[in-house]
Write an enzyme that holds these catalytic residues in place. Sequence first.
Site, PDB file in Angstrom:
ATOM      1  N   HIS A 185       0.833  -1.208   0.000  1.00 19.12           N
ATOM      2  CA  HIS A 185       0.000   0.000   0.000  1.00 19.12           C
ATOM      3  C   HIS A 185       0.866   1.255   0.000  1.00 19.12           C
ATOM      4  O   HIS A 185       0.594   2.220  -0.710  1.00 19.12           O
ATOM      5  CB  HIS A 185      -0.855   0.039   1.268  1.00 19.12           C
ATOM      6  N   TYR A 205      -6.769   3.767  11.270  1.00 18.42           N
ATOM      7  CA  TYR A 205      -6.974   2.788  10.207  1.00 18.42           C
ATOM      8  C   TYR A 205      -6.310   3.311   8.942  1.00 18.42           C
ATOM      9  O   TYR A 205      -6.280   4.526   8.707  1.00 18.42           O
ATOM     10  CB  TYR A 205      -8.474   2.563   9.973  1.00 18.42           C
ATOM     11  N   GLU A 206      -5.794   2.409   8.134  1.00 22.43           N
ATOM     12  CA  GLU A 206      -4.964   2.859   7.019  1.00 22.43           C
ATOM     13  C   GLU A 206      -5.731   3.624   5.957  1.00 22.43           C
ATOM     14  O   GLU A 206      -5.129   4.235   5.076  1.00 22.43           O
ATOM     15  CB  GLU A 206      -4.199   1.679   6.394  1.00 22.43           C
ATOM     16  N   SER A 207      -7.045   3.641   6.052  1.00 17.11           N
ATOM     17  CA  SER A 207      -7.847   4.465   5.145  1.00 17.11           C
ATOM     18  C   SER A 207      -7.667   5.955   5.415  1.00 17.11           C
ATOM     19  O   SER A 207      -8.205   6.774   4.671  1.00 17.11           O
ATOM     20  CB  SER A 207      -9.321   4.098   5.280  1.00 17.11           C
ATOM     21  N   GLY A 208      -6.956   6.310   6.469  1.00 19.40           N
ATOM     22  CA  GLY A 208      -6.680   7.719   6.727  1.00 19.40           C
ATOM     23  C   GLY A 208      -7.362   8.284   7.952  1.00 19.40           C
ATOM     24  O   GLY A 208      -7.187   9.453   8.277  1.00 19.40           O
TER      25      GLY A 208
END
Lengths: 284, 284, 260, 260
Positions: free
Chosen positions: B104, C50-53
Site C-alpha cells: 500500500h 486505520y490505514e484508510s486515513g
Amino acid sequence: MSKFVPLSQAVSDNLHDGDVVAFEGFTHLIPHAAAHEAIRQGFKDLTLLRMTPDIVYDQMIGMGMAKKVIFSYAGNPGVGLLRRMRDAIENEYPRAIETVEHSHSAMAQAYEAGASGLPLAVFRGYKGADLPKVNPDIKMIECPYTGEKLATVPAHQPDVAFIHAQKADAKGNVLIEGIIGVQKEVALAAKRVVVTVEEMVPDFADLHPNLCILPHWTVDAIAVVPGGAHPSYTFGYYQRDNAAYLDWDKISSDRELFAAWMQENVLSATPEVFAERVRGLKND
Amino acid sequence: MSKFVPLSQAVSDNLHDGDVVAFEGFTHLIPHAAAHEAIRQGFKDLTLLRMTPDIVYDQMIGMGMAKKVIFSYAGNPGVGLLRRMRDAIENEYPRAIETVEHSHSAMAQAYEAGASGLPLAVFRGYKGADLPKVNPDIKMIECPYTGEKLATVPAHQPDVAFIHAQKADAKGNVLIEGIIGVQKEVALAAKRVVVTVEEMVPDFADLHPNLCILPHWTVDAIAVVPGGAHPSYTFGYYQRDNAAYLDWDKISSDRELFAAWMQENVLSATPEVFAERVRGLKND
Amino acid sequence: MTDFTPDEMMTIAAARQLRNDDVCFVGIGAPSAACNVARLTHAPDITLIYESGTIGTSPEVLPLSIGDGELCETALTTVGVPEMFRYWLMGGRISVGFLGAAQLDRFGNINTTVIGDYHNPKVRLPGGGGAPEIATSCGEIYITLKQAPRSMVSKIDFFTSFGHGEGGDHRQRLGIKTKGPTLLITDLAIWRPDPETKEFVVHSIHRGATKEMIQETCGWTVRYADNVDETPVPTDDELGTLRDLQARTTAAHSGKRDAA
Amino acid sequence: MTDFTPDEMMTIAAARQLRNDDVCFVGIGAPSAACNVARLTHAPDITLIYESGTIGTSPEVLPLSIGDGELCETALTTVGVPEMFRYWLMGGRISVGFLGAAQLDRFGNINTTVIGDYHNPKVRLPGGGGAPEIATSCGEIYITLKQAPRSMVSKIDFFTSFGHGEGGDHRQRLGIKTKGPTLLITDLAIWRPDPETKEFVVHSIHRGATKEMIQETCGWTVRYADNVDETPVPTDDELGTLRDLQARTTAAHSGKRDAA
C-alpha cells in the site's frame, strides 16, 4: 491537560542554546509571540530554519541569537529587504552568521521529508540554477527508471518547532486553517513542538472531517496567546497589520533605533500585549 | 460547461483498448457505475491499476478485459478473496493476467509521485520483504546523506483515471470529502480524468477553505450519476451495502453464476439503476 | 465468568496489552475488535488509526472494511492515504501495529500473499496491503491468529512482512530500527519472543487450552517460558463489552436495505 | 486615453498577454496587478495561483504579501505549501509563471540573490523563493521589469533562475522541457526571444518611449524585430480597472487600526 502551559514555560522547557529551531508561518500564522518570548529568554547560537524569514527572524538575528540561517526567501514581504539580516551578512553585525540557502520547493519538500521520517527529499529542481554551486547540501541522483538527474536535499528535522494556530481543544488537539503553509509538516518533522493558539475550545465536534489537525500526542506544549501572530494574521480572527511591516523597514534600518524598539516592544513586554495589538484589526 | 456529459460518452471519449486505467477508491467512493459502463462498452487488454482491486476489478477480470493488474491488496474487503481474479491467476480463466504487486505504501506514494510529475517515489519500505524479489520495478537507492538504502518504485501515470466524488459545481470543480483515499492523487497523476458525482450544485460558496477540491481544469469529463459508487458508499449520501459485498462471495465463486449475474446486473443495465440501488441505504 | 469462547479470549487478551497512550495501526477483524474493546474498557484515550486515513476513531460498531464511513464519522480527522503512509506510518508515529497472518513462522515472519510458488500459486491470497511497512515502521508489532497447522508453519511460502527473519539480530542487520513482533496472541496462548533467539515461546495458556492442543495446532516444536501462567479469564466487563460491540456490529451489518 | 504612466502601460501590456484559460503562478507586485487586471477585463475565468497555496483566487484588492488572507478568502481552495510545489508546480499544471528580477540578462536569466560575490556580497537580496523551479516547471515564463542599467545587465552576478542560459538550445541540453521566458514586458517595450538565439529583441515600443530610452536603460546592445510596432495604448476600461484596483488596494493597506 498539562500540555497547556504559560508561554514562558513552553519556551524554556523546549528551546535550548544551540538548537536548530523553526518558527514557521507562510505570511499567515507567524508565531511572533513565541519568538519574542525566546528573545526575552536570550538564547544563543541558534540555527534558525524557515522558508521565509521575515521580521521576527530579522529581530532574532539583530539581537545576535543566530549563528546560522537556513532559508529560501529572506525579505520583508511586500516591503523589501531584511536590514538586520543584511547587516549580519554584509558587515557581521552584531555577529557573523552562516547562511544555507534553498529554493521554496526544496525547503517545503525538506519539511515534508522530515515529517515522513525520510532522510532526504527527491525532486525536480535547481536546473540551471547557481544555488547547488554554493550550497553543498544540494546533491543530484539519477532516477533508476528514466536516467533523469533529480535534485536532493537533506530532510529538515529541527530540534524544536514553534507554530501558531487558531484553536486547541481541551485535549490539546490543534486546528489550523486558511493558508496552512508548512505548519503541519514542520510540527511533524520536529523533535519537539510548541504551539501558540488564539483560543482553547472544549472540542472539535461538528467540524468538517478533513480539516488540518495535529493530534494532541504530536504536540509537546500549548500556550494560549490571543493575537500571538501579530503583525502576521490569524485567519478568522484578525487581519495582517500591514502598517507594522512598513514601519519595520524604518526601524530595522538603524542599529540604535532597532535596539530601542526591541527594548520597548519586546524585552520589556509580555505575551499579554499581543491581544491589545490586534484589537483594531479584528475580523467582523 | 461541455465537461458535463452522459456517462457513456465520458467513458467512450476517454478510455481505449490497451490503456492503463485506474478506477480508484479506498473502500469509499469506488466508481462502480463508471466501471460498469466500461464493461458494457467491452474494452480489451486493459492494465488495471488500483491499491485495492475489489469486486469491480473482479468483474472486469472475470469478463476478460484485463491483461495486467497492478495492485497492493486484492480482496473483497471484510469478506475474503477475489474469486474471479484468483481464477485468472491460478487457472488462466477466462485469460491469463499478469500481476505487478506492491505494498500500500508504495502504491500510495507512486500515485503521489505521479501527481507531482516525478518519475519515481523514494521511501523507506520493503525491508526484509519478498516483493522486491518478484517485482523488478522495485529498486533500491542509497541516500547520499546517510547511506541508508531506500526503496523506489516508478510513479503511476495512468492513461485515464475514473473516480467518484460527492459534488461538482456548475464550472466543473469537484469536491471530495470523507475518506479521500488517493482520489486527488490518481486524478492528478493521470493523463485524462473522468469523474462521476452524486450531484451538481451551483457553486461551492461557504465551504471551508481547505477542502479537497479538484479544479475544473484538471478534469476532462464529469457525469452526474446518483448512487454511482454502489455497493461502495458516498460519505454524506448513502451507506455501504455490506450485504452486496457478502453476496459477491457467492456470485463470484461460480463461473456461470457470475456470467448470469453480469448479464442481468451490468450488461443489461444502465447508469440510472444506481440511484435505485442506494434508495434504502441513504443517510438521514 | 467462564462461559467464553477461545476467540473471545484471544480478543480480550489482545485488548489487555494495549495502553491508554498507545497509537495503534488497526487491521480489520480480531485486531479491530481488540483495539475497540481496549478503548471501551481500560484505555479510553487510546488512538486508533486505520490505514484508510482515519486518525483517532471511536466507532460505535466494528467496521466491515478498513474504510467504512463509521470510522471517518467518529475520527478526530481523516487524511489522504499517501499522507497516512508518509507522515503517520513512515514518520514513526505509530506505537503498535496489529497484524494477522495466513502463514506465520516461529520468528514472527508473515505470509498473506500466496500459498505455493509466487509465480504459479496454489492459492492466491489478497497480498500484503500495508503490512510490509507496518511490520518495520511501527514501534512494535502484535500478531493475532487462530492456531492451525496450516497457519503456524515451520517455513512460510512468502515473506509478505518481515518479523525477526532468521531470529537473533536479523532486524538490526537489515537496518530496521523498530522492535518488530513482541507479542503473539492466539486462541490458545500468549507468546513472546525469546530475548536472544527471538523465537516465539509460550508465556501464558488460556483456560481450557492445553500444551497438547497448542502443539497439535502448531507446525514447529513449541517452546515454553520458565514460568507459564494461566491467562486470566475475561472479566464480566470485558466480555460484556466485546459481546455488546459484536451484537451492535451484527445488527448494523446484517440489515441491507433497512440499515439506513 | 493617453494619460497613463509607463508603469501602468507595463502592467496593462502584461495583462493583455494572459488568456482566459491560463493557469498563472503569480508573484507579488507588477505580476499580481497584471494578472488581476486580466481577470477583471478580458480573462474572467483565468486561474490565479499564489505560492502560499491559494488556487483560483479573485482578490478584491491586491495582496501586499504572497499569503494575505484576501487570497485565501476568495480562492477556490487553499492547499499546503508542499502540495503547492509538488502537485501543482512540479506536476506541470501551471501554464504561465510570472517573474520579476533584480538583474536580468538578454537570455532571460534572472538574479534575485546577491549583488557581488555570493560569499561576500555587496548587497544581499531576498533570494530565489519559488523562482528556481517556477522558471523550469511552468509552461512558459513572462518577465516584468522596469528598465534600468543596473537591472538589465550583460552578465548577472548569480543565476537564481535559469532562462535560456547561453541561448540557443541550452534549456534542452539541460533536460528542461518547458519553454522558459517567452516574453519580457518593461515600462518601455515588449520583448520576445529570437527563435534561434533566444536573445530578447524588442517587438513593440510603448507610446512615449524611444529607442534611445530603451538603449540607455539597458546594459546590452538592444536588438529589434524586423517590424517594431507601437504598443496599443491602454483603453479606458483597462486603465480604469487598474486604477480602481490600486485605489481599493491603497485604501485597504494604508489604514492600520481602522482596516478592520
